[in-house]
Scaffold this active site. Sequence first.
Site, PDB file in Angstrom:
ATOM      1  N   GLY A  15       0.847  -1.204   0.000  1.00  0.00           N
ATOM      2  CA  GLY A  15       0.000   0.000   0.000  1.00  0.00           C
ATOM      3  C   GLY A  15       0.875   1.244   0.000  1.00  0.00           C
ATOM      4  N   ALA A  16       2.032   1.122  -0.685  1.00  0.00           N
ATOM      5  CA  ALA A  16       3.057   2.169  -0.617  1.00  0.00           C
ATOM      6  C   ALA A  16       2.662   3.467  -1.315  1.00  0.00           C
ATOM      7  CB  ALA A  16       4.347   1.635  -1.241  1.00  0.00           C
ATOM      8  N   GLY A  18      -0.479   4.650  -1.150  1.00  0.00           N
ATOM      9  CA  GLY A  18      -1.768   5.035  -0.571  1.00  0.00           C
ATOM     10  C   GLY A  18      -1.692   6.276   0.313  1.00  0.00           C
ATOM     11  N   LEU A  20      -2.450   6.652   3.558  1.00  0.00           N
ATOM     12  CA  LEU A  20      -1.833   6.503   4.883  1.00  0.00           C
ATOM     13  C   LEU A  20      -0.310   6.571   4.776  1.00  0.00           C
ATOM     14  CD1 LEU A  20      -2.352   5.826   7.932  1.00  0.00           C
ATOM     15  CD2 LEU A  20      -1.798   3.481   7.324  1.00  0.00           C
ATOM     16  N   ASP A  88       0.591  -6.808  -7.898  1.00  0.00           N
ATOM     17  CA  ASP A  88      -0.784  -6.975  -7.425  1.00  0.00           C
ATOM     18  C   ASP A  88      -0.755  -8.085  -6.372  1.00  0.00           C
ATOM     19  OD1 ASP A  88      -3.440  -7.879  -7.051  1.00  0.00           O
ATOM     20  OD2 ASP A  88      -4.014  -6.951  -8.947  1.00  0.00           O
ATOM     21  N   ASP A 180      -3.600   0.478  16.582  1.00  0.00           N
ATOM     22  CA  ASP A 180      -4.687   1.376  16.966  1.00  0.00           C
ATOM     23  C   ASP A 180      -3.968   2.685  17.220  1.00  0.00           C
ATOM     24  OD1 ASP A 180      -6.344   3.030  18.585  1.00  0.00           O
ATOM     25  OD2 ASP A 180      -7.640   1.307  18.912  1.00  0.00           O
ATOM     26  N   HIS A 181      -4.071   3.610  16.279  1.00  0.00           N
ATOM     27  CA  HIS A 181      -3.173   4.775  16.382  1.00  0.00           C
ATOM     28  C   HIS A 181      -3.456   5.630  17.615  1.00  0.00           C
ATOM     29  CE1 HIS A 181      -6.389   7.024  14.320  1.00  0.00           C
ATOM     30  NE2 HIS A 181      -5.783   8.130  14.716  1.00  0.00           N
ATOM     31  N   HIS A 243     -10.738   2.599  19.101  1.00  0.00           N
ATOM     32  CA  HIS A 243     -10.162   3.701  19.873  1.00  0.00           C
ATOM     33  C   HIS A 243     -10.879   3.976  21.202  1.00  0.00           C
ATOM     34  CE1 HIS A 243      -8.267   4.125  16.076  1.00  0.00           C
ATOM     35  NE2 HIS A 243      -9.188   4.877  15.501  1.00  0.00           N
TER      36      HIS A 243
HETATM   37  N1  LIG Z   1      -5.689   7.003   5.386  1.00  0.00           N
HETATM   38  C1  LIG Z   1      -5.756   7.104   6.694  1.00  0.00           C
HETATM   39  O1  LIG Z   1      -5.657   8.184   7.289  1.00  0.00           O
HETATM   40  C2  LIG Z   1      -5.960   5.900   7.525  1.00  0.00           C
HETATM   41  C3  LIG Z   1      -5.952   4.637   6.975  1.00  0.00           C
HETATM   42  N2  LIG Z   1      -6.076   3.548   7.776  1.00  0.00           N
HETATM   43  C4  LIG Z   1      -6.041   2.201   7.201  1.00  0.00           C
HETATM   44  O2  LIG Z   1      -4.875   2.038   6.401  1.00  0.00           O
HETATM   45  C5  LIG Z   1      -5.138   1.178   5.322  1.00  0.00           C
HETATM   46  C6  LIG Z   1      -4.792   1.910   4.030  1.00  0.00           C
HETATM   47  O3  LIG Z   1      -5.618   3.047   3.904  1.00  0.00           O
HETATM   48  P1  LIG Z   1      -5.329   4.174   2.820  1.00  0.00           P
HETATM   49  O4  LIG Z   1      -3.884   4.422   2.663  1.00  0.00           O
HETATM   50  O5  LIG Z   1      -6.211   5.312   3.189  1.00  0.00           O
HETATM   51  O6  LIG Z   1      -5.892   3.486   1.485  1.00  0.00           O
HETATM   52  P2  LIG Z   1      -5.648   3.933  -0.028  1.00  0.00           P
HETATM   53  O7  LIG Z   1      -6.840   3.460  -0.784  1.00  0.00           O
HETATM   54  O8  LIG Z   1      -5.250   5.348  -0.122  1.00  0.00           O
HETATM   55  O9  LIG Z   1      -4.387   3.071  -0.460  1.00  0.00           O
HETATM   56  C7  LIG Z   1      -4.462   1.697  -0.783  1.00  0.00           C
HETATM   57  C8  LIG Z   1      -3.085   1.219  -1.238  1.00  0.00           C
HETATM   58  O10 LIG Z   1      -3.184  -0.149  -1.581  1.00  0.00           O
HETATM   59  C9  LIG Z   1      -2.695  -0.353  -2.927  1.00  0.00           C
HETATM   60  N3  LIG Z   1      -3.457  -1.430  -3.516  1.00  0.00           N
HETATM   61  C10 LIG Z   1      -4.789  -1.510  -3.713  1.00  0.00           C
HETATM   62  N4  LIG Z   1      -5.120  -2.675  -4.274  1.00  0.00           N
HETATM   63  C11 LIG Z   1      -3.964  -3.369  -4.424  1.00  0.00           C
HETATM   64  C12 LIG Z   1      -3.643  -4.647  -4.938  1.00  0.00           C
HETATM   65  N5  LIG Z   1      -4.569  -5.479  -5.424  1.00  0.00           N
HETATM   66  N6  LIG Z   1      -2.345  -5.029  -4.936  1.00  0.00           N
HETATM   67  C13 LIG Z   1      -1.380  -4.216  -4.462  1.00  0.00           C
HETATM   68  N7  LIG Z   1      -1.633  -2.995  -3.958  1.00  0.00           N
HETATM   69  C14 LIG Z   1      -2.903  -2.583  -3.940  1.00  0.00           C
HETATM   70  C15 LIG Z   1      -2.936   0.991  -3.598  1.00  0.00           C
HETATM   71  O11 LIG Z   1      -2.048   1.234  -4.645  1.00  0.00           O
HETATM   72  P3  LIG Z   1      -2.355   0.896  -6.192  1.00  0.00           P
HETATM   73  O12 LIG Z   1      -3.693   1.462  -6.503  1.00  0.00           O
HETATM   74  O13 LIG Z   1      -1.205   1.511  -6.915  1.00  0.00           O
HETATM   75  O14 LIG Z   1      -2.326  -0.578  -6.253  1.00  0.00           O
HETATM   76  C16 LIG Z   1      -2.557   1.936  -2.443  1.00  0.00           C
HETATM   77  O15 LIG Z   1      -1.161   2.034  -2.366  1.00  0.00           O
HETATM   78  C17 LIG Z   1      -6.617   0.782   5.449  1.00  0.00           C
HETATM   79  O16 LIG Z   1      -6.684  -0.412   6.174  1.00  0.00           O
HETATM   80  C18 LIG Z   1      -7.204   1.908   6.285  1.00  0.00           C
HETATM   81  O17 LIG Z   1      -8.349   1.499   6.994  1.00  0.00           O
HETATM   82  C19 LIG Z   1      -6.200   3.669   9.138  1.00  0.00           C
HETATM   83  C20 LIG Z   1      -6.230   4.887   9.742  1.00  0.00           C
HETATM   84  C21 LIG Z   1      -6.137   6.102   8.984  1.00  0.00           C
HETATM   85  O1  LIG Z   2      -9.222   5.543  12.868  1.00  0.00           O
HETATM   86  C1  LIG Z   2      -9.808   6.566  12.561  1.00  0.00           C
HETATM   87  O2  LIG Z   2      -9.475   7.699  13.178  1.00  0.00           O
HETATM   88  C2  LIG Z   2      -9.756   8.958  12.574  1.00  0.00           C
HETATM   89  C3  LIG Z   2      -9.623   9.986  13.677  1.00  0.00           C
HETATM   90  O3  LIG Z   2      -8.291   9.974  14.113  1.00  0.00           O
HETATM   91  P1  LIG Z   2      -7.681  11.279  14.822  1.00  0.00           P
HETATM   92  O4  LIG Z   2      -6.300  10.860  15.176  1.00  0.00           O
HETATM   93  O5  LIG Z   2      -7.740  12.375  13.807  1.00  0.00           O
HETATM   94  O6  LIG Z   2      -8.557  11.568  15.987  1.00  0.00           O
HETATM   95  C4  LIG Z   2     -11.118   9.000  11.943  1.00  0.00           C
HETATM   96  O7  LIG Z   2     -11.249  10.187  11.188  1.00  0.00           O
HETATM   97  C5  LIG Z   2     -11.277   7.831  11.014  1.00  0.00           C
HETATM   98  O8  LIG Z   2     -12.599   7.822  10.499  1.00  0.00           O
HETATM   99  C6  LIG Z   2     -10.994   6.541  11.713  1.00  0.00           C
HETATM  100  O9  LIG Z   2     -10.925   5.498  10.743  1.00  0.00           O
END
Ligand SMILES: NC(=O)C1=CN([C@@H]2O[C@H](COP(=O)(O)OP(=O)(O)OC[C@H]3O[C@@H](n4cnc5c(N)ncnc54)[C@H](OP(=O)(O)O)[C@@H]3O)[C@@H](O)[C@H]2O)C=CC1
Ligand SMILES: O=C1O[C@H](COP(=O)(O)O)[C@@H](O)[C@H](O)[C@H]1O
Length: 493
Positions: A15-16, A18, A20, A88, A180-181, A243
Site C-alpha cells: 500500500g506504498a 496510498g 496513509l 498486485d 490502533d493509532h 479507539h
Molecule cells: N488514510 C488514513 O488516514 C488511515 C488509513 N487507515 C487504514 O490504512 C489502510 C490503508 O488506507 P489508505 O492508505 O487510506 O488506502 P488507499 O486506498 O489510499 O491506499 C491503498 C493502497 O493499496 C494499494 N493497492 C490496492 N489494491 C492493491 C492490490 N490489489 N495489490 C497491491 N496494492 C494494492 C494501492 O495502490 P495501487 O492502486 O497503486 O495498487 C494503495 O497504495 C486501510 O486499512 C485503512 O483502513 C487507518 C487509519 C487512517
Molecule cells: O481511525 C480513525 O481515526 C480517525 C480519527 O483519528 P484522529 O487521530 O484524527 O482523531 C477518523 O477520522 C477515522 O474515520 C478513523 O478510521
Amino acid sequence: MKTRENPSSLILLFGATGDLAKRKLYPSLYNLFRKGNLSNRFAVVGVARRLKDDGEFRNWVRDSITTFGEKADNLEEFISHFYYQSHDVNDSESYKQLKELVDRLDHTYQLEGNRIFYLAMSPEFFGTVAEHLREDGLTNTNGFKRLVIEKPFGHDLASAIELNKRIRSAFKEDEVYRIDHYLGKEMVQNIEVIRFANAIFEPLWNNRYISNIQVTSSETLGVEERARYYDKSGAIRDMVQNHMLQIVSLLAMEPPIRLTTDEIRSEKVKVLRALRPVEGEAVHDYFVRGQYGEGIMNGSKVPAYRDEPNVPKDSNTETFVAGKFLIDNFRWAGVPFYIRTGKRMATKSTNIIVQFKDIPMNLYYKNGSTLNPNLLVIHVQPDEGITLHLNVKKTGEVLGTTPVKLNFSTKSIDGINTPEAYEKLLYDCLRGDATNFTHWDEVALSWRFVDNISEVWTNEQADFPNYAAGSMGPKAAEELLEKDGFFWWPVNF
Ligand SMILES: NC(=O)C1=CN([C@@H]2O[C@H](COP(=O)(O)OP(=O)(O)OC[C@H]3O[C@@H](n4cnc5c(N)ncnc54)[C@H](OP(=O)(O)O)[C@@H]3O)[C@@H](O)[C@H]2O)C=CC1
Ligand SMILES: O=C1O[C@H](COP(=O)(O)O)[C@@H](O)[C@H](O)[C@H]1O
C-alpha cells in the site's frame, strides 16, 4: 546519534502509494531517521500496483515528506534506502520476485534477516498477503519477523476470527502488531502514568470517589473520500470498537504488576471481559446513534452525509455514537463511562473528563450556591495536557468559593511538539515492543460487545439525519446523561 542501539530492518510496505503511507508513514519514518531512532541499516520496499521505478517512488516519498512532514538535510540519504516493486497482491508469481529483491537488500544493507511487513492497504487483502508471505518464503528468515496490520481488523467478530486464523497461519501472536493509532497518542499513553504515578489520584480512582467518566472524540471532518469503506462501517465500528474501547480499558484497568506488554494487555483484557453486555432493547437505553444533516461550518454550508459522494441516499449508517458502558467489577460497579464520537461535529477534540463525587457536606453553602464537582480533564488533542478543576476561597469573602483550574500542557514543559502517533508506534515495532498494539483477545472482546449494538441498528431503519453538521450531535445524546443526573461537560473545559 542513537542509531547503534536500534535494530536493522527491512520494511516491506504494502500500500506504498496510498493515503496513509503518504500522509503518515513516510513522514514518521523520516522523523525516526533524522532523530537517530532508525538504524542506518534499513531498507524500505514499497509495494502497490501502480507502475513506478525506484526513482519515481523516491520522488513520491520525497514529496510526501515535504508536504506532510518536516524536511531536514539528510532527506536524500534517507530516500536512497527506498525501493519499489509494482505488484498486485493477488498475483502469486510476484511474491517470488519480491523475495529476490528482499534477499538482495538484506545482503546489501546487512539487515540480519529482520523484517517488518506493514499492510497499509484495504483489509480485504490482509489474509491473502499474510498467507503469501509464508508460502513464498518471505517469512522464512533468521532475524525477527513482524506483521503490522492496519485497522479495521475484521467487520465483526466472525470476520475477525476468520482473518486472525489466516494471519496466524503465518505469524505467531507476538509477531502481530495490530495498529490502533490512538494508543500512540501522547496523552493516551499518559493515562497510565497519571493514574499509577500519582498518590493523589490512585486511591480515588474507583466508585467511591468517581461519579462518572466522559470520553469525547469529536471530528469536524465529514466522511471525505472514504464513503465506500465508511458507509459499511459507521462510527461504532470505525471509532468505538477500537479507539474508544481502548481508552476506556486504560482508564478502568487495574494497576499491572509490572509494566510489561503481557501484564498491561492482560489488565486491559479484564476490563473488556467485565463490560456489561448491551443487547436487544437495552441498546436503545445505553446507546444513541446519529447521522449528520447539512449545516454550517466555518461560515460555509456543508452537505448532509447522505449527499456526500458514494453515500446511498437512504443510508442507515451512523456518523455519531454516544454510549454508556458499565464495568461490572468491584472498582467500577455503578460508575457510568460515557463515550461520544462523531463526524462533522462542532469542534475537533479528544478529551477525557473524570468527574469526582460531591463532598459529603457543603460547608460553604451560601444563598443556594453549590460547589462545582472536582474534575480531572485529560486533553488528548489538539491540546495535550491535563486540567484539574478545584474550588478555592473567593478572595475577600468568608463563605464564597470560586472554581479554579490547575493546568499542565505538554508543550509548556517539553517546549516541543510530541511525536506523531505513527512515529511512536513504528519505533515501538522496530524495537519489538507490542504494548501499544492490540492483542487478539482485546480485538475479539471488543467485537463481541459491539456486534450486539450493530445487530440492533442494522435491523432498524433510523430516523436520519438527526443532527446538523457543526453541532455536538443529536439531542438524545444529551438525554442519555440527563436521565442519570449528569450532563456532558464542554469539550474544551
Ligand atoms: N488514510 C488514513 O488516514 C488511515 C488509513 N487507515 C487504514 O490504512 C489502510 C490503508 O488506507 P489508505 O492508505 O487510506 O488506502 P488507499 O486506498 O489510499 O491506499 C491503498 C493502497 O493499496 C494499494 N493497492 C490496492 N489494491 C492493491 C492490490 N490489489 N495489490 C497491491 N496494492 C494494492 C494501492 O495502490 P495501487 O492502486 O497503486 O495498487 C494503495 O497504495 C486501510 O486499512 C485503512 O483502513 C487507518 C487509519 C487512517
Ligand atoms: O481511525 C480513525 O481515526 C480517525 C480519527 O483519528 P484522529 O487521530 O484524527 O482523531 C477518523 O477520522 C477515522 O474515520 C478513523 O478510521
